[in-house]
Design a protein around this motif. Structure first.
Motif, PDB file in Angstrom:
ATOM      1  N   SER A 140      58.031  88.595  81.492  1.00 43.79           N
ATOM      2  CA  SER A 140      56.814  88.051  80.625  1.00 43.79           C
ATOM      3  C   SER A 140      56.666  88.726  79.302  1.00 43.79           C
ATOM      4  O   SER A 140      56.748  90.022  79.096  1.00 43.79           O
ATOM      5  N   THR A 141      56.557  87.893  78.357  1.00 44.14           N
ATOM      6  CA  THR A 141      56.479  88.265  77.005  1.00 44.14           C
ATOM      7  C   THR A 141      55.115  89.021  76.674  1.00 44.14           C
ATOM      8  O   THR A 141      55.042  89.656  75.884  1.00 44.14           O
ATOM      9  N   LEU A 142      54.082  88.473  77.405  1.00 41.31           N
ATOM     10  CA  LEU A 142      52.453  88.876  77.281  1.00 41.31           C
ATOM     11  C   LEU A 142      52.686  90.336  77.825  1.00 41.31           C
ATOM     12  O   LEU A 142      52.217  91.446  77.480  1.00 41.31           O
ATOM     13  N   ASP A 143      53.328  90.635  79.088  1.00 39.56           N
ATOM     14  CA  ASP A 143      53.181  92.029  79.632  1.00 39.56           C
ATOM     15  C   ASP A 143      54.178  92.804  78.789  1.00 39.56           C
ATOM     16  O   ASP A 143      53.776  94.110  78.641  1.00 39.56           O
ATOM     17  N   ALA A 144      55.151  92.469  78.156  1.00 43.77           N
ATOM     18  CA  ALA A 144      56.125  93.212  77.453  1.00 43.77           C
ATOM     19  C   ALA A 144      55.462  93.430  76.169  1.00 43.77           C
ATOM     20  O   ALA A 144      55.682  94.724  75.754  1.00 43.77           O
ATOM     21  N   LYS A 145      54.757  92.774  75.497  1.00 44.55           N
ATOM     22  CA  LYS A 145      54.056  92.977  74.281  1.00 44.55           C
ATOM     23  C   LYS A 145      52.942  93.975  74.565  1.00 44.55           C
ATOM     24  O   LYS A 145      52.681  95.024  73.849  1.00 44.55           O
ATOM     25  N   SER A 146      52.166  93.885  75.672  1.00 44.52           N
ATOM     26  CA  SER A 146      51.180  94.754  76.026  1.00 44.52           C
ATOM     27  C   SER A 146      51.632  96.262  76.440  1.00 44.52           C
ATOM     28  O   SER A 146      50.939  97.404  75.978  1.00 44.52           O
ATOM     29  N   LEU A 147      52.426  96.227  77.318  1.00 49.27           N
ATOM     30  CA  LEU A 147      53.360  97.500  77.764  1.00 49.27           C
ATOM     31  C   LEU A 147      53.685  98.145  76.638  1.00 49.27           C
ATOM     32  O   LEU A 147      53.715  99.688  76.449  1.00 49.27           O
ATOM     33  N   ARG A 148      54.662  97.536  75.746  1.00 48.17           N
ATOM     34  CA  ARG A 148      55.213  98.151  74.606  1.00 48.17           C
ATOM     35  C   ARG A 148      54.130  98.988  73.558  1.00 48.17           C
ATOM     36  O   ARG A 148      54.355 100.186  73.359  1.00 48.17           O
ATOM     37  N   ALA A 149      52.942  97.982  73.387  1.00 44.32           N
ATOM     38  CA  ALA A 149      52.054  98.892  72.649  1.00 44.32           C
ATOM     39  C   ALA A 149      51.330 100.215  73.550  1.00 44.32           C
ATOM     40  O   ALA A 149      51.099 101.081  72.731  1.00 44.32           O
ATOM     41  N   GLN A 150      51.237  99.945  74.614  1.00 43.82           N
ATOM     42  CA  GLN A 150      50.585 101.200  75.430  1.00 43.82           C
ATOM     43  C   GLN A 150      51.446 102.287  75.482  1.00 43.82           C
ATOM     44  O   GLN A 150      51.101 103.558  75.539  1.00 43.82           O
ATOM     45  N   VAL A 151      52.819 101.923  75.947  1.00 46.86           N
ATOM     46  CA  VAL A 151      53.877 103.048  75.963  1.00 46.86           C
ATOM     47  C   VAL A 151      54.069 103.614  74.758  1.00 46.86           C
ATOM     48  O   VAL A 151      53.814 105.107  74.528  1.00 46.86           O
ATOM     49  N   LEU A 152      54.348 103.034  73.681  1.00 49.50           N
ATOM     50  CA  LEU A 152      54.619 103.547  72.411  1.00 49.50           C
ATOM     51  C   LEU A 152      53.557 104.202  71.722  1.00 49.50           C
ATOM     52  O   LEU A 152      53.588 105.161  70.967  1.00 49.50           O
ATOM     53  N   GLY A 153      52.217 103.747  71.933  1.00 52.77           N
ATOM     54  CA  GLY A 153      50.947 104.431  71.264  1.00 52.77           C
ATOM     55  C   GLY A 153      50.488 105.489  72.265  1.00 52.77           C
ATOM     56  O   GLY A 153      49.554 106.327  71.741  1.00 52.77           O
ATOM     57  N   GLY A 154      51.146 105.983  73.261  1.00 55.39           N
ATOM     58  CA  GLY A 154      50.722 106.958  74.168  1.00 55.39           C
ATOM     59  C   GLY A 154      49.532 106.969  75.251  1.00 55.39           C
ATOM     60  O   GLY A 154      49.027 107.748  75.818  1.00 55.39           O
ATOM     61  N   GLN A 155      48.953 105.636  75.325  1.00 53.11           N
ATOM     62  CA  GLN A 155      48.263 105.106  76.262  1.00 53.11           C
ATOM     63  C   GLN A 155      48.610 105.616  77.888  1.00 53.11           C
ATOM     64  O   GLN A 155      47.806 106.085  78.770  1.00 53.11           O
ATOM     65  N   VAL A 156      49.838 105.405  78.099  1.00 53.50           N
ATOM     66  CA  VAL A 156      50.482 105.470  79.136  1.00 53.50           C
ATOM     67  C   VAL A 156      51.898 106.613  78.991  1.00 53.50           C
ATOM     68  O   VAL A 156      52.132 106.600  77.801  1.00 53.50           O
ATOM     69  N   PHE A 157      52.347 107.408  79.960  1.00 53.12           N
ATOM     70  CA  PHE A 157      53.032 108.512  79.789  1.00 53.12           C
ATOM     71  C   PHE A 157      52.425 109.009  78.740  1.00 53.12           C
ATOM     72  O   PHE A 157      53.318 109.693  77.797  1.00 53.12           O
ATOM     73  N   SER A 158      51.002 109.575  78.687  1.00 49.94           N
ATOM     74  CA  SER A 158      50.470 110.376  77.851  1.00 49.94           C
ATOM     75  C   SER A 158      51.026 111.739  77.481  1.00 49.94           C
ATOM     76  O   SER A 158      50.858 112.325  76.535  1.00 49.94           O
TER      77      SER A 158
END
Length: 437
Positions: free
Chosen positions: A276-294
């Protein structure tokens, strides 16, 4: 015998607590440090909401934060505050204030979510908390008790109870294992014992213990349903899939696994970043932004994302596992109508898969060919050997059950319908017959 042992243990820990407890003081939040994983954001927001509604009760006894301090640092703080050790332990007019040099950190044993909420809620002049001070050379068992203390109205979730019971089991600490068993309410202890009596399933769950964030999805109340399904092969496969995905993301690094919190798992579960491109875009932002795997560094998160985006299918968790059991159960009931499950023996535990496999005859199959259902009443042949015929035939039975389980009775009939078909099971039997079961 057990009661006498518990009383001796309590008396020993109480004596140690009174010996090592040095008093309670009001201490600035900047001096409080928690070595555990990151705060639970959901709980922090909940606590902030409580503070807004009822105020922030910083000195209420049940809200005190236990912390460890060395004797020299305590003596220096008492001297700077011009109070005695006796005044700290037996205050006559409220808890005294203690200060420390810039950069000094007290090792706090629990309450990280509460303190994080206080840091975000309180005004600068009110950023302090009541802290119970214990000397650092505290008995390990007492330290464990202080870490695991809960107020009376709090009930630990199933996942935390399971992890603690297994942690103390492997550490051969029977006393603390039983303390956590005592937190099991209702039928939970009986259901848990049912799981622990099965070494294969227990090992599969225990393989996930290094990843604390997964355990928010544990449902001890559903274990008896899981055990009664007789679908151990599918269950073990699913649990191993969870392990492979999460171990792979963290490169089997146990320290890295210990830093995965439940917020990270909730953000990832049921997402499909590869498909899913939508899931990929959302998760990429959260992971690289530190919202997850904080709890990880920028470089570590970038490496995790490179592996995460290649995960095939939905990202699994214990939550998805127990939810999928609800779907598997009626399908399994449908398939079990085809067979008579043999009784459990000492060294043999029959499952739906093994029983179906033993029913395979092979008389209607062509050599080196596999029968594949392509429509409700249409079958074709494809190249394949014995292993493929049995495996694909079993999968097709479940595929049929997924399409028609609402039309099937919940309970299996007494007769083996492979030998004696009934009107209600005719469609299922035809599918099984084509697969040669």
């Amino acid at each position: 015998m057990r009661q006498a042992k518990a009383q001796r243990e309590d008396l020993r820990l109480d004596a140690e607590r009174r010996l090592q407890y040095k008093g309670t003081a009001c201490i600035g939040l900047e001096f409080l440090n928690f070595q555990q994983c990151e705060p639970d954001r959901e709980n922090v927001e909940y606590l902030k909401g409580c503070f807004r509604k009822e105020g922030c009760h910083q000195v209420e006894a049940r809200n005190h934060i236990p912390a460890l301090i060395d004797q020299q640092s305590l003596d220096d703080a008492l001297q700077a505050a011009e109070i005695s050790a006796s005044q700290l332990r037996y205050p006559s007019d409220g808890y005294p204030e203690l200060g420390f040099p810039d950069g000094y950190q007290l090792e706090c044993l629990h309450g990280k979510d509460r303190i994080q909420a206080a840091r975000e809620f309180l005004s600068p002049r009110n950023k302090w908390w009541a802290v119970d001070l214990y000397l650092k050379d505290i008995d390990p068992d007492l330290k464990t008790c202080l870490i695991e203390e809960y107020s009376n109205e709090e009930q630990p979730p199933d996942g935390e109870i399971y992890r603690k019971i297994r942690q103390y089991h492997y550490g051969q600490n029977h006393s603390f294992e039983m303390r956590w068993r005592a937190r099991l309410r209702g039928n939970r202890e009986k259901y848990l014992d049912g799981l622990l009596n099965d070494s294969d399933l227990t090992a599969a769950f225990d393989a996930l213990l290094p990843i604390p964030g997964l355990w928010d999805g544990m449902m001890i109340t559903t274990l008896h349903t899981m055990m009664s399904m007789k679908c151990d092969d599918e269950i073990l496969c699913y649990l191993d899939h969870i392990k492979q995905v999460w171990y792979g993301l963290l490169r089997e690094d146990k320290h890295a696994m210990s830093k995965v919190d439940k917020a990270t798992v909730k953000a990832l579960e049921l997402r499909a970043p590869r498909a899913s491109t939508l899931d990929a875009k959302s998760l990429r932002a959260q992971v690289l932004g530190g919202q997850v795997f904080s709890a990880f560094s920028d470089r570590e998160r970038a490496s995790i994302w490179d592996r995460l985006r290649l995960v095939d299918g939905l990202i699994p968790s214990l939550f998805t596992f127990f939810q999928d059991l609800l779907y598997l159960q009626p399908c399994a009931n449908c398939v079990k109508r085809l067979i008579r499950m043999p009784p459990k023996q000492k060294h043999l535990k029959p499952t739906v898969l093994t029983t179906i496999e033993q029913s395979y005859k092979g008389v209607n199959q062509e050599a080196s060919q596999v029968t594949v259902q392509v429509a409700e009443a249409s079958f074709i042949s494809k190249p394949g050997g014995l292993t493929e015929r049995i495996d694909l035939g079993y999968r097709q039975l479940y595929a049929f059950a997924m399409r028609h389980f609402l039309e099937m009775p919940k309970q299996p009939i007494k007769e083996n319908v492979l030998a004696k078909p009934t009107a209600k099971a005719n469609k299922t039997v035809r599918t099984a017959a084509h697969a040669d079961f």
